[in-house]
Structures are given as structure tokens and as C-alpha cells.
Motif scaffolding. Structure first.
Motif, PDB file in Angstrom:
ATOM      1  N   SER A 188     -29.161  -0.226   6.949  1.00 22.15           N
ATOM      2  CA  SER A 188     -30.765  -0.142   7.069  1.00 22.15           C
ATOM      3  C   SER A 188     -30.612   1.080   7.892  1.00 22.15           C
ATOM      4  N   ASP A 189     -31.861   1.813   7.875  1.00 21.92           N
ATOM      5  CA  ASP A 189     -32.191   2.647   9.150  1.00 21.92           C
ATOM      6  C   ASP A 189     -32.451   2.129  10.266  1.00 21.92           C
ATOM      7  N   GLU A 190     -32.582   0.941  10.372  1.00 19.74           N
ATOM      8  CA  GLU A 190     -32.902   0.326  11.697  1.00 19.74           C
ATOM      9  C   GLU A 190     -31.320   0.144  12.308  1.00 19.74           C
ATOM     10  N   GLU A 191     -30.219  -0.228  11.732  1.00 22.03           N
ATOM     11  CA  GLU A 191     -29.136  -0.221  12.271  1.00 22.03           C
ATOM     12  C   GLU A 191     -28.439   1.127  12.440  1.00 22.03           C
ATOM     13  N   ALA A 192     -28.649   2.186  11.635  1.00 25.49           N
ATOM     14  CA  ALA A 192     -28.638   3.507  11.991  1.00 25.49           C
ATOM     15  C   ALA A 192     -29.319   4.012  13.241  1.00 25.49           C
ATOM     16  N   GLU A 193     -30.575   3.645  13.444  1.00 29.85           N
ATOM     17  CA  GLU A 193     -31.086   4.085  14.546  1.00 29.85           C
ATOM     18  C   GLU A 193     -30.507   3.430  16.129  1.00 29.85           C
ATOM     19  N   ARG A 194     -30.244   2.224  15.784  1.00 28.37           N
ATOM     20  CA  ARG A 194     -29.745   1.253  16.902  1.00 28.37           C
ATOM     21  C   ARG A 194     -28.139   1.833  17.403  1.00 28.37           C
ATOM     22  N   VAL A 195     -27.458   2.456  16.265  1.00 28.17           N
ATOM     23  CA  VAL A 195     -26.115   2.739  16.801  1.00 28.17           C
ATOM     24  C   VAL A 195     -26.444   4.343  17.302  1.00 28.17           C
ATOM     25  N   LEU A 196     -27.219   5.323  16.709  1.00 25.60           N
ATOM     26  CA  LEU A 196     -27.615   6.487  17.253  1.00 25.60           C
ATOM     27  C   LEU A 196     -28.066   6.496  18.889  1.00 25.60           C
ATOM     28  N   THR A 197     -28.866   5.354  19.082  1.00 26.23           N
ATOM     29  CA  THR A 197     -29.555   5.341  20.331  1.00 26.23           C
ATOM     30  C   THR A 197     -28.508   4.993  21.359  1.00 26.23           C
ATOM     31  N   ALA A 198     -27.630   3.921  21.004  1.00 26.25           N
ATOM     32  CA  ALA A 198     -26.371   3.577  21.946  1.00 26.25           C
ATOM     33  C   ALA A 198     -25.627   4.724  22.195  1.00 26.25           C
ATOM     34  N   VAL A 199     -24.921   5.352  21.166  1.00 24.13           N
ATOM     35  CA  VAL A 199     -24.161   6.648  21.466  1.00 24.13           C
ATOM     36  C   VAL A 199     -24.658   7.752  22.250  1.00 24.13           C
ATOM     37  N   LEU A 200     -25.985   7.983  21.831  1.00 22.43           N
ATOM     38  CA  LEU A 200     -26.743   9.000  22.688  1.00 22.43           C
ATOM     39  C   LEU A 200     -26.744   8.812  24.154  1.00 22.43           C
ATOM     40  N   ALA A 201     -27.284   7.349  24.399  1.00 26.78           N
ATOM     41  CA  ALA A 201     -27.464   6.821  25.904  1.00 26.78           C
ATOM     42  C   ALA A 201     -25.753   7.005  26.488  1.00 26.78           C
ATOM     43  N   VAL A 202     -24.705   6.736  25.923  1.00 26.68           N
ATOM     44  CA  VAL A 202     -23.568   6.878  26.539  1.00 26.68           C
ATOM     45  C   VAL A 202     -23.199   8.336  26.621  1.00 26.68           C
ATOM     46  N   LEU A 203     -23.557   9.085  25.575  1.00 26.11           N
ATOM     47  CA  LEU A 203     -23.039  10.403  25.545  1.00 26.11           C
ATOM     48  C   LEU A 203     -23.888  11.154  26.661  1.00 26.11           C
ATOM     49  N   GLY A 204     -25.204  10.862  27.014  1.00 25.19           N
ATOM     50  CA  GLY A 204     -25.996  11.342  28.138  1.00 25.19           C
ATOM     51  C   GLY A 204     -25.423  11.343  29.249  1.00 25.19           C
ATOM     52  N   SER A 205     -24.604  10.219  29.452  1.00 27.27           N
ATOM     53  CA  SER A 205     -23.731  10.072  30.674  1.00 27.27           C
ATOM     54  C   SER A 205     -22.590  11.022  31.075  1.00 27.27           C
ATOM     55  N   GLN A 206     -22.394  11.694  29.912  1.00 23.21           N
ATOM     56  CA  GLN A 206     -20.781  12.313  29.991  1.00 23.21           C
ATOM     57  C   GLN A 206     -21.088  13.836  30.171  1.00 23.21           C
ATOM     58  N   LEU A 207     -22.195  14.591  29.694  1.00 27.47           N
ATOM     59  CA  LEU A 207     -22.246  15.859  29.525  1.00 27.47           C
ATOM     60  C   LEU A 207     -23.263  16.386  30.865  1.00 27.47           C
ATOM     61  N   THR A 208     -23.010  17.585  31.175  1.00 25.56           N
ATOM     62  CA  THR A 208     -23.714  18.251  32.341  1.00 25.56           C
ATOM     63  C   THR A 208     -23.715  19.730  31.735  1.00 25.56           C
TER      64      THR A 208
ATOM     65  N   PHE B 205     -30.998  10.471  25.386  1.00 27.02           N
ATOM     66  CA  PHE B 205     -29.976  11.498  25.713  1.00 27.02           C
ATOM     67  C   PHE B 205     -30.328  11.881  27.128  1.00 27.02           C
ATOM     68  N   ALA B 206     -31.477  12.453  27.311  1.00 21.56           N
ATOM     69  CA  ALA B 206     -31.753  13.176  28.715  1.00 21.56           C
ATOM     70  C   ALA B 206     -32.182  12.168  29.655  1.00 21.56           C
ATOM     71  N   SER B 207     -32.498  10.809  29.419  1.00 19.24           N
ATOM     72  CA  SER B 207     -32.754   9.936  30.461  1.00 19.24           C
ATOM     73  C   SER B 207     -31.515   9.531  31.213  1.00 19.24           C
ATOM     74  N   GLN B 208     -30.228   9.751  30.617  1.00 14.57           N
ATOM     75  CA  GLN B 208     -29.210   9.085  31.276  1.00 14.57           C
ATOM     76  C   GLN B 208     -28.732  10.116  32.541  1.00 14.57           C
ATOM     77  N   ILE B 209     -28.222   9.608  33.719  1.00 17.35           N
ATOM     78  CA  ILE B 209     -27.627  10.340  34.412  1.00 17.35           C
ATOM     79  C   ILE B 209     -26.264  10.587  34.327  1.00 17.35           C
ATOM     80  N   PRO B 210     -25.804  12.042  34.552  1.00 13.20           N
ATOM     81  CA  PRO B 210     -24.439  12.137  34.017  1.00 13.20           C
ATOM     82  C   PRO B 210     -23.457  11.912  35.093  1.00 13.20           C
ATOM     83  N   LEU B 211     -22.373  11.455  34.752  1.00 14.34           N
ATOM     84  CA  LEU B 211     -21.189  11.142  35.827  1.00 14.34           C
ATOM     85  C   LEU B 211     -20.718  12.383  36.438  1.00 14.34           C
ATOM     86  N   PRO B 212     -20.023  12.267  37.622  1.00 11.22           N
ATOM     87  CA  PRO B 212     -19.616  13.763  37.933  1.00 11.22           C
ATOM     88  C   PRO B 212     -18.554  14.037  36.983  1.00 11.22           C
ATOM     89  N   LYS B 213     -17.700  13.202  36.315  1.00 13.50           N
ATOM     90  CA  LYS B 213     -16.720  13.768  35.483  1.00 13.50           C
ATOM     91  C   LYS B 213     -16.587  12.939  34.050  1.00 13.50           C
TER      92      LYS B 213
END
Length: 134
Positions: free
Chosen positions: A19-39, A58-66
Motif C-alpha cells: 500500500s501507499d501507506e506502508e511505502a510512506e511509513r518506510v519513506l518517513t522512517a528512512v528519511l528520519a534516520v538519513l537526516g541524522s547522517q548527512l551534513t 529529513f531536515a528536522s533531524q539533527i545530524p550526528l558529528p560523523k
């Protein structure tokens, strides 16, 4: 069709989600984790390519130092989605491959240069660095 809906459809197709709902749930989760990885510039450029709702996650996540290595990234995705490592690897790859398509080859190259080498496979690319150095 909105840009956000197209991105969800691409993730749904790549991940074979029911479903679109499942795809959106996964997209949101991965973007949240990725947002903490990039600077830096790569973070800004990727954010600029994302549809507004995805960009906000994506942008609401605070990036880790590394950034962490790919296995730790997958573990973080598994924790967020409350799923197995195998399923989380599939989920991460589905989203990251969609982002690679969205951002294009040049941005994907820059993202992979910024992240630990082990991310290439998650973006749907072969990691030939070790082979080329041998």
C-alpha cells in the motif's frame, strides 16, 4: 500527481509494498534516520530535491558529528520501524534507491563520497572501491 505521491509510488514499486501507506511509513522512517547522517552541501542539495513533506522529515533531524556505517544505519531503521535487520535493509535500499533516482547520479556520487563506503549497496550501487584498489 504531486511530487510527494510520485516519490511514494516509486518507493512502493521498488520495495514491493502492498500500500501507499506502508511505502510512506518506510519513506518517513528512512528519511528520519538519513537526516541524522548527512551534513554540509550534500544535505542541503538532497533536501532541495525532496518534496515538501519528505523534506520536513529529513531536515528536522539533527545530524550526528560523523555518519555511522551502513550496518548501524540499517539497525537504526530497524529500531524505528520495529522490524528485523533483513526487512530494514530492504526498506533502506528501497528508499535510498528512490532518492538516488530523484537526485540523479551526480548528487548520489556526492552523497556516497560523504557517507562511509558501505552505503553504496544500500543506494543500489556496487561498491567497487575495494576491487579497484586491489
Amino acid at each position: 500527481m504531486t511530487r510527494h505521491r510520485r516519490l511514494i509510488q516509486q518507493v512502493r514499486t521498488l520495495g514491493r509494498y502492498p500500500s501507499d501507506e506502508e511505502a510512506e511509513r518506510v519513506l518517513t522512517a528512512v528519511l528520519a534516520v538519513l537526516g541524522s547522517q548527512l551534513t554540509g552541501d550534500e544535505r542541503c542539495e538532497l533536501a532541495a530535491t525532496l518534496p515538501e513533506r519528505a523534506r520536513a522529515v529529513f531536515a528536522s533531524q539533527i545530524p550526528l558529528p560523523k555518519p555511522v556505517a551502513a550496518p548501524a544505519f540499517v539497525e537504526a531503521v530497524a529500531r524505528v520501524l520495529n522490524t528485523s535487520l533483513t526487512a530494514a535493509r530492504w526498506d533502506a535500499s528501497s528508499v535510498l534507491a528512490a532518492l538516488a533516482s530523484l537526485g540523479g547520479e551526480r548528487l548520489t556520487d556526492r552523497l556516497l563520497a560523504r557517507l562511509p563506503r558501505s552505503y553504496a549497496l544500500l543506494f543500489g550501487r556496487a561498491d567497487l572501491t575495494a576491487t579497484a584498489a586491489a
